[in-house]
Write a protein that holds these residues in place. Structure first.
Motif, short mmCIF file in Angstrom:
data_model
loop_
_atom_site.label_atom_id
_atom_site.label_comp_id
_atom_site.label_asym_id
_atom_site.label_seq_id
_atom_site.Cartn_x
_atom_site.Cartn_y
_atom_site.Cartn_z
N ASN A 54 44.49 37.87 37.03
CA ASN A 54 43.23 38.29 36.89
C ASN A 54 42.32 37.87 38.14
O ASN A 54 42.14 36.80 38.31
N SER A 56 39.30 38.25 39.36
CA SER A 56 37.96 37.67 39.10
C SER A 56 37.83 36.37 38.33
O SER A 56 37.08 35.88 38.57
N HIS A 57 38.82 35.93 37.69
CA HIS A 57 39.07 34.62 37.03
C HIS A 57 38.80 33.50 38.36
O HIS A 57 38.36 32.48 37.95
N TYR A 58 39.52 34.00 39.34
CA TYR A 58 39.64 32.70 40.60
C TYR A 58 38.76 33.25 41.64
O TYR A 58 38.76 32.84 42.82
N ARG A 59 37.96 34.19 41.44
CA ARG A 59 37.11 34.80 42.41
C ARG A 59 37.64 35.19 43.83
O ARG A 59 37.26 35.06 44.90
N GLU A 64 43.87 43.26 39.62
CA GLU A 64 44.89 42.34 39.05
C GLU A 64 46.32 42.64 39.73
O GLU A 64 46.48 43.68 40.35
#
Length: 234
Positions: A54, A56-59, A64
């Motif tokens: 994902n 957004s979790h890791y910027r 995805e």
């Protein structure tokens, strides 16, 4: 016509000239509509993938992607094996121009053995999905000390099924401002582009120009792409 035949029927002389001139090139469609839709449909088959990210979790952005596991689906294996030899010839030419001392084998199997010698054994081809508001920040896909100078991205979605989502390629020129390219693809077309850097000719010979890539914001619809990366990951 099967995928290996489509690859061999490409005008590789012209493609190589354009790669050497610009650093990237768009191929004729190598995947047909049915094959693109098959890969999109298989996105939900979790058993095909070794990892799911994902962004957004890791910027990394908003979207995805999933890395395929071994064995790769036949379509992707054929693209990876078929595209590699001609690109290896260009990679060796670039290596000579830049005097890197690196020589790439002319078949994928031997190159992957070199990757394994660097503890890079995980396959890296991936499928990416972006929905409205999605994007991908500028980045590189290296995965370890051993990497291949080119990778290929294929548009799987019909180009009319989304708006925005252009492919972005940026040259980070030394001692100069960066130069950007905005690239649009049609369904099934492949974009060959540098993984890390490309050679550029100056007054003192060739020098490296760092390259990064990403995807602009999706305004509407859903965009699926297939990324064919030739080196494996640690």
């Amino acid at each position: 016509m099967d995928i290996p035949s489509r690859i061999s029927n490409l005008n590789w002389m012209k493609l190589k000239e354009e790669i050497n001139d610009k650093g990237f090139v768009i191929t004729a469609p190598l995947l047909n509509k049915i094959e693109c839709n098959q890969l999109i449909h298989l996105y939900q088959k979790d058993e095909l993938y070794r990892n799911q990210i994902n962004m957004s979790h890791y910027r990394f952005g908003d979207g995805e992607y999933k890395y395929y596991g071994d064995p790769l689906p036949p379509i992707i294996e054929e693209l990876r094996k078929g595209m590699y030899p001609n690109l290896a010839e260009v990679a060796n030419s670039w290596s000579e121009s830049l005097k890197t001392g690196v020589r790439y084998p002319l078949n994928l199997e031997d190159f992957l053995l070199e990757c394994a010698g660097s503890n890079q054994t995980k396959p890296t081809p991936l499928i990416l999905r972006y929905e409205e508001g999605g994007y991908n920040c500028l980045h590189q896909d290296l995965y370890g000390d051993k990497y291949f100078p080119f990778q290929v991205v294929f548009l799987l979605s019909n180009e009319n099924d989304f708006t925005g989502g252009e492919f972005l390629l940026v040259e980070q020129r030394p001692r100069a401002q960066s130069r950007g390219f905005v690239i649009t693809l049609k369904q099934g077309e492949g974009l060959v582009f540098p993984t890390n850097f490309k050679p550029s000719h100056g007054k003192r010979g060739y020098y490296r120009v760092k390259m990064r890539h990403g995807v602009s914001t999706i305004h509407s619809g859903t965009r699926y792409t297939l990324g064919v990366i030739f080196h494996n990951a640690e």
